[in-house]
Motif scaffolding. Structure first.
Motif, mmCIF file in Angstrom:
data_model
loop_
_atom_site.group_PDB
_atom_site.id
_atom_site.type_symbol
_atom_site.label_atom_id
_atom_site.label_comp_id
_atom_site.label_asym_id
_atom_site.label_seq_id
_atom_site.Cartn_x
_atom_site.Cartn_y
_atom_site.Cartn_z
ATOM 1 N N GLU A 1 0.860 -1.297 0.019
ATOM 2 C CA GLU A 1 -0.039 -0.013 -0.236
ATOM 3 C C GLU A 1 0.884 1.319 -0.095
ATOM 4 O O GLU A 1 0.451 2.180 -0.698
ATOM 5 N N ARG A 2 2.138 1.244 0.640
ATOM 6 C CA ARG A 2 2.796 2.350 0.680
ATOM 7 C C ARG A 2 3.305 2.728 -0.647
ATOM 8 O O ARG A 2 3.651 3.826 -1.145
ATOM 9 N N GLN A 3 3.860 1.468 -1.127
ATOM 10 C CA GLN A 3 4.276 1.433 -2.812
ATOM 11 C C GLN A 3 3.322 2.166 -3.472
ATOM 12 O O GLN A 3 3.552 3.027 -4.464
ATOM 13 N N LEU A 4 2.090 1.629 -3.374
ATOM 14 C CA LEU A 4 0.949 2.371 -4.201
ATOM 15 C C LEU A 4 0.767 3.661 -4.066
ATOM 16 O O LEU A 4 0.571 4.408 -5.076
ATOM 17 N N THR A 5 0.996 4.303 -2.760
ATOM 18 C CA THR A 5 0.657 5.705 -2.607
ATOM 19 C C THR A 5 1.808 6.435 -3.255
ATOM 20 O O THR A 5 1.595 7.633 -3.745
ATOM 21 N N VAL A 6 2.957 5.954 -3.353
ATOM 22 C CA VAL A 6 4.057 6.562 -3.812
ATOM 23 C C VAL A 6 3.824 6.771 -5.215
ATOM 24 O O VAL A 6 3.910 7.944 -6.116
ATOM 25 N N ARG A 7 3.209 5.806 -6.109
ATOM 26 C CA ARG A 7 3.081 5.866 -7.489
ATOM 27 C C ARG A 7 1.991 6.700 -7.878
ATOM 28 O O ARG A 7 1.625 7.492 -8.623
ATOM 29 N N GLU A 8 0.634 6.520 -6.893
ATOM 30 C CA GLU A 8 -0.593 7.221 -7.478
ATOM 31 C C GLU A 8 -0.758 8.749 -6.583
ATOM 32 O O GLU A 8 -1.588 9.352 -7.363
ATOM 33 N N ASP A 9 -0.511 9.005 -5.489
ATOM 34 C CA ASP A 9 -0.699 9.876 -4.944
ATOM 35 C C ASP A 9 0.193 10.960 -4.836
ATOM 36 O O ASP A 9 0.364 12.110 -4.386
ATOM 37 N N THR A 10 1.557 10.925 -5.720
ATOM 38 C CA THR A 10 2.679 11.893 -6.018
ATOM 39 C C THR A 10 2.023 12.844 -6.939
ATOM 40 O O THR A 10 1.483 12.810 -7.748
ATOM 41 N N SER A 11 1.955 14.064 -6.471
ATOM 42 C CA SER A 11 1.295 15.423 -7.284
ATOM 43 C C SER A 11 2.228 16.720 -6.774
ATOM 44 O O SER A 11 2.580 16.948 -5.660
ATOM 45 N N THR B 1 -0.285 19.167 -0.834
ATOM 46 C CA THR B 1 0.437 19.818 0.098
ATOM 47 C C THR B 1 1.473 18.954 0.996
ATOM 48 O O THR B 1 2.152 19.369 1.584
ATOM 49 N N HIS B 2 1.290 17.628 0.996
ATOM 50 C CA HIS B 2 2.213 16.819 1.511
ATOM 51 C C HIS B 2 2.636 15.443 0.650
ATOM 52 O O HIS B 2 2.104 15.215 -0.177
ATOM 53 N N PRO B 3 3.611 15.033 1.033
ATOM 54 C CA PRO B 3 4.299 13.673 0.299
ATOM 55 C C PRO B 3 3.165 12.675 0.452
ATOM 56 O O PRO B 3 2.605 12.816 1.533
ATOM 57 N N PRO B 4 3.055 11.948 -0.283
ATOM 58 C CA PRO B 4 2.431 10.578 -0.115
ATOM 59 C C PRO B 4 2.807 9.830 1.032
ATOM 60 O O PRO B 4 4.070 9.877 1.506
ATOM 61 N N ALA B 5 1.753 8.994 1.646
ATOM 62 C CA ALA B 5 2.145 8.115 2.796
ATOM 63 C C ALA B 5 3.581 7.518 2.713
ATOM 64 O O ALA B 5 4.345 7.312 3.608
ATOM 65 N N GLY B 6 3.555 6.826 1.547
ATOM 66 C CA GLY B 6 4.833 5.882 1.274
ATOM 67 C C GLY B 6 6.142 6.562 1.224
ATOM 68 O O GLY B 6 6.957 6.258 2.011
ATOM 69 N N LEU B 7 6.039 7.867 0.643
ATOM 70 C CA LEU B 7 7.302 8.469 0.881
ATOM 71 C C LEU B 7 7.482 9.024 2.424
ATOM 72 O O LEU B 7 8.857 9.139 2.750
ATOM 73 N N ARG B 8 6.759 9.436 3.087
ATOM 74 C CA ARG B 8 6.751 9.866 4.455
ATOM 75 C C ARG B 8 7.295 8.844 5.289
ATOM 76 O O ARG B 8 8.036 8.897 6.301
#
Length: 81
Positions: A17-27, A31-38
């Protein structure tokens, strides 16, 4: 105790799920980095003892202070439900 069981049950899929957030939630507009990057950033840091700790007595005082707000929110929710 419930939190520990929930984390144990989810352990297998959390890294995916963390990997998925890095791919899909990066923009660029987020205002915040995706959960995977955090998680990566925090996991790379060495452990530090907390600067502030919450004691049982302090938690009880906070709960007492917020009790009327909890009651008001509960009434508002039940009224509108």
């Amino acid at each position: 105790m419930e939190t520990g069981r929930a984390l144990d049950a989810a352990a297998g899929r959390l890294s995916l799920e963390r990997q998925l957030t890095v791919r899909e939630d990066t923009s660029l507009f987020a205002t915040h980095p995706p959960a995977g990057l955090r998680h990566r950033m925090l996991g790379a840091r060495p452990w530090q003892d907390p600067a502030v700790t919450l004691t049982e007595a302090r938690a009880a005082r906070i709960d007492a202070e917020l009790a009327r707000h909890y009651e008001r929110a509960g009434r508002a929710l039940s009224w509108h439900a």
